[in-house]
Scaffold this active site. Structure first.
Site, PDB file in Angstrom:
ATOM      1  N   ASP A   1      34.692  13.526  40.942  1.00  0.00           N
ATOM      2  CA  ASP A   1      34.766  13.633  39.485  1.00  0.00           C
ATOM      3  C   ASP A   1      35.168  15.036  39.033  1.00  0.00           C
ATOM      4  O   ASP A   1      35.828  15.195  38.005  1.00  0.00           O
ATOM      5  CB  ASP A   1      33.422  13.246  38.863  1.00  0.00           C
ATOM      6  CG  ASP A   1      33.172  11.745  38.910  1.00  0.00           C
ATOM      7  OD1 ASP A   1      34.123  10.997  39.234  1.00  0.00           O
ATOM      8  OD2 ASP A   1      32.039  11.318  38.627  1.00  0.00           O
ATOM      9  N   GLY A   2      34.784  16.066  39.791  1.00  0.00           N
ATOM     10  CA  GLY A   2      35.169  17.417  39.425  1.00  0.00           C
ATOM     11  C   GLY A   2      36.675  17.608  39.447  1.00  0.00           C
ATOM     12  O   GLY A   2      37.249  18.235  38.542  1.00  0.00           O
TER      13      GLY A   2
ATOM     14  N   ASN B   1      33.901  16.062  29.686  1.00  0.00           N
ATOM     15  CA  ASN B   1      32.474  15.737  29.744  1.00  0.00           C
ATOM     16  C   ASN B   1      31.686  16.386  28.619  1.00  0.00           C
ATOM     17  O   ASN B   1      31.066  15.704  27.812  1.00  0.00           O
ATOM     18  CB  ASN B   1      31.877  16.199  31.081  1.00  0.00           C
ATOM     19  CG  ASN B   1      31.863  15.119  32.132  1.00  0.00           C
ATOM     20  OD1 ASN B   1      32.267  13.987  31.877  1.00  0.00           O
ATOM     21  ND2 ASN B   1      31.410  15.464  33.315  1.00  0.00           N
ATOM     22  N   ASP B   2      31.692  17.719  28.603  1.00  0.00           N
ATOM     23  CA  ASP B   2      30.790  18.406  27.681  1.00  0.00           C
ATOM     24  C   ASP B   2      31.161  19.867  27.492  1.00  0.00           C
ATOM     25  O   ASP B   2      31.822  20.480  28.328  1.00  0.00           O
ATOM     26  CB  ASP B   2      29.336  18.314  28.180  1.00  0.00           C
ATOM     27  CG  ASP B   2      29.187  18.639  29.661  1.00  0.00           C
ATOM     28  OD1 ASP B   2      29.837  19.591  30.129  1.00  0.00           O
ATOM     29  OD2 ASP B   2      28.428  17.940  30.352  1.00  0.00           O
TER      30      ASP B   2
ATOM     31  N   ARG C   1      15.596  27.342  19.120  1.00  0.00           N
ATOM     32  CA  ARG C   1      15.355  28.272  20.227  1.00  0.00           C
ATOM     33  C   ARG C   1      15.189  27.429  21.484  1.00  0.00           C
ATOM     34  O   ARG C   1      14.320  26.555  21.547  1.00  0.00           O
ATOM     35  CB  ARG C   1      14.099  29.112  19.984  1.00  0.00           C
ATOM     36  CG  ARG C   1      14.297  30.257  19.017  1.00  0.00           C
ATOM     37  CD  ARG C   1      13.009  31.032  18.794  1.00  0.00           C
ATOM     38  NE  ARG C   1      12.434  31.519  20.047  1.00  0.00           N
ATOM     39  CZ  ARG C   1      12.828  32.631  20.692  1.00  0.00           C
ATOM     40  NH1 ARG C   1      13.819  33.353  20.195  1.00  0.00           N
ATOM     41  NH2 ARG C   1      12.244  33.008  21.813  1.00  0.00           N
TER      42      ARG C   1
ATOM     43  N   ASP D   1      16.974  26.835  25.868  1.00  0.00           N
ATOM     44  CA  ASP D   1      17.853  27.335  26.926  1.00  0.00           C
ATOM     45  C   ASP D   1      19.310  27.018  26.637  1.00  0.00           C
ATOM     46  O   ASP D   1      20.193  27.472  27.372  1.00  0.00           O
ATOM     47  CB  ASP D   1      17.463  26.724  28.276  1.00  0.00           C
ATOM     48  CG  ASP D   1      16.188  27.334  28.841  1.00  0.00           C
ATOM     49  OD1 ASP D   1      15.722  28.342  28.279  1.00  0.00           O
ATOM     50  OD2 ASP D   1      15.665  26.801  29.837  1.00  0.00           O
TER      51      ASP D   1
ATOM     52  N   GLN E   1      33.136  23.947  34.635  1.00  0.00           N
ATOM     53  CA  GLN E   1      34.193  24.508  35.481  1.00  0.00           C
ATOM     54  C   GLN E   1      34.816  25.783  34.922  1.00  0.00           C
ATOM     55  O   GLN E   1      35.452  26.531  35.655  1.00  0.00           O
ATOM     56  CB  GLN E   1      35.283  23.454  35.706  1.00  0.00           C
ATOM     57  CG  GLN E   1      34.774  22.241  36.467  1.00  0.00           C
ATOM     58  CD  GLN E   1      35.856  21.212  36.703  1.00  0.00           C
ATOM     59  OE1 GLN E   1      36.841  21.141  35.969  1.00  0.00           O
ATOM     60  NE2 GLN E   1      35.689  20.401  37.730  1.00  0.00           N
TER      61      GLN E   1
END
Length: 296
Positions: A78-79, A152-153, A180, A182, A251
């Site tokens: 998938d990458g 994807n995102d 607030r 991560d 990526q």
């Protein structure tokens, strides 16, 4: 062969076991059926292709694959598919994935059945599916500093310092919240089975026209994923970013400074994915996520 396609591009994943043999089988198959073959130069340079298999093929970069080809086959995981999609989508060229990796949500054709599955597709017997992409712009001091695409995102995340970041979120210029945490994942339906799922986001059927906003370890437990139409404009104002970054499909990334704004919209061109005619979306989910099969 009477085919709607004539020029076939091949993208290969470097440093993958047996990739040369898979590429050899595909190149030989395509040449035997009269197709013109274009090879991604990275795959050739990284020795993913046997030297003798490059004879009679055109060697180009990924952007040129979108320019010269009317179908691109991705050999990898998938990458590899995500990387190729971002380069090729602007040219509106369809992509088909052959799984040489692991999970394979996007590269679904097993390499063992590659030619059997590809033959009907090349004859024009396939299912076509459109997937939306994210287009993101980083605005710094009122000017566009960077642009990027993601299938994807797009993920705003804290940096190496390890401290929480603070940011404001707007949808269509309407204030949503200050958070607030991560970070924040802005996911497409394609990305809903990736990082978003691991962070507690919902699975969205691939053809939906929607984004999800998925907090990453928010300080307030009332911050939950939100689904919005993909016609929306999302704006993230970073107020305390530390050394935060925005990552695209995991990526590539852009470093973020305090008071930077990230503007996210649907990209104007969808990605067109071709599947064999026996493709079923929920069957893929069952296989990849190990869901139970029907009992009756």
């Amino acid at each position: 062969m009477n085919s709607p396609f004539h020029n076939i591009g091949i993208v290969t994943r470097p440093n993958t076991p047996d990739i040369q043999d898979t590429a050899h089988t595909l190149i030989t198959f395509l040449k035997q059926h009269g197709f013109t073959v274009y090879l991604d130069e990275v795959g050739v340079r990284e020795c993913c292709i046997y030297t003798q298999d490059t004879d009679g093929c055109h060697i180009v970069n990924k952007t040129e694959l979108g320019q010269y080809c009317d179908l691109v086959a991705v050999l990898g995981g998938d990458g590899t598919f995500l990387s190729a999609a971002r380069e090729i989508t602007p040219r509106a060229v369809p992509i088909i994935g052959i799984n040489q990796g692991h999970l394979g949500f996007l590269t679904q054709i097993p390499r063992e059945y590659m030619t059997d599955k590809l033959l009907p597709v090349l004859e024009g017997k396939y299912l076509a599916e459109e997937r939306i992409l994210i287009e993101a712009a980083l605005i710094r001091e009122g000017k566009t500093a960077e642009r990027a695409l993601a299938l994807n995102d797009a993920v705003l995340s804290r940096g190496g310092a390890g401290q929480m970041i603070e940011f404001e979120v707007f949808v269509n210029q309407e204030f949503v919240y200050t958070q607030r945490s991560d970070g924040l994942i802005v996911s497409t339906p394609t990305g809903s089975t990736a990082y978003s799922l691991a962070a507690g986001g919902p699975i969205m059927q691939a053809g939906l026209h929607a984004f999800t906003l998925v907090p990453i370890c928010p300080q307030s437990m009332t911050n939950r994923p939100i689904a919005i139409p993909d016609t929306s404009e999302i704006e993230i104002l970073v107020t305390q970013g530390g050394d935060a970054r925005v990552h695209f499909d995991g990526q590539s990334f852009i470093d973020v400074q305090n008071l930077d704004r990230i503007i996210i919209r649907r990209y104007h061109n969808p990605l067109r994915i071709l599947h064999p005619t026996d493709y079923q979306y929920f069957k893929t989910l069952r296989q990849k996520l190990h869901w139970g099969e029907q009992l009756v």
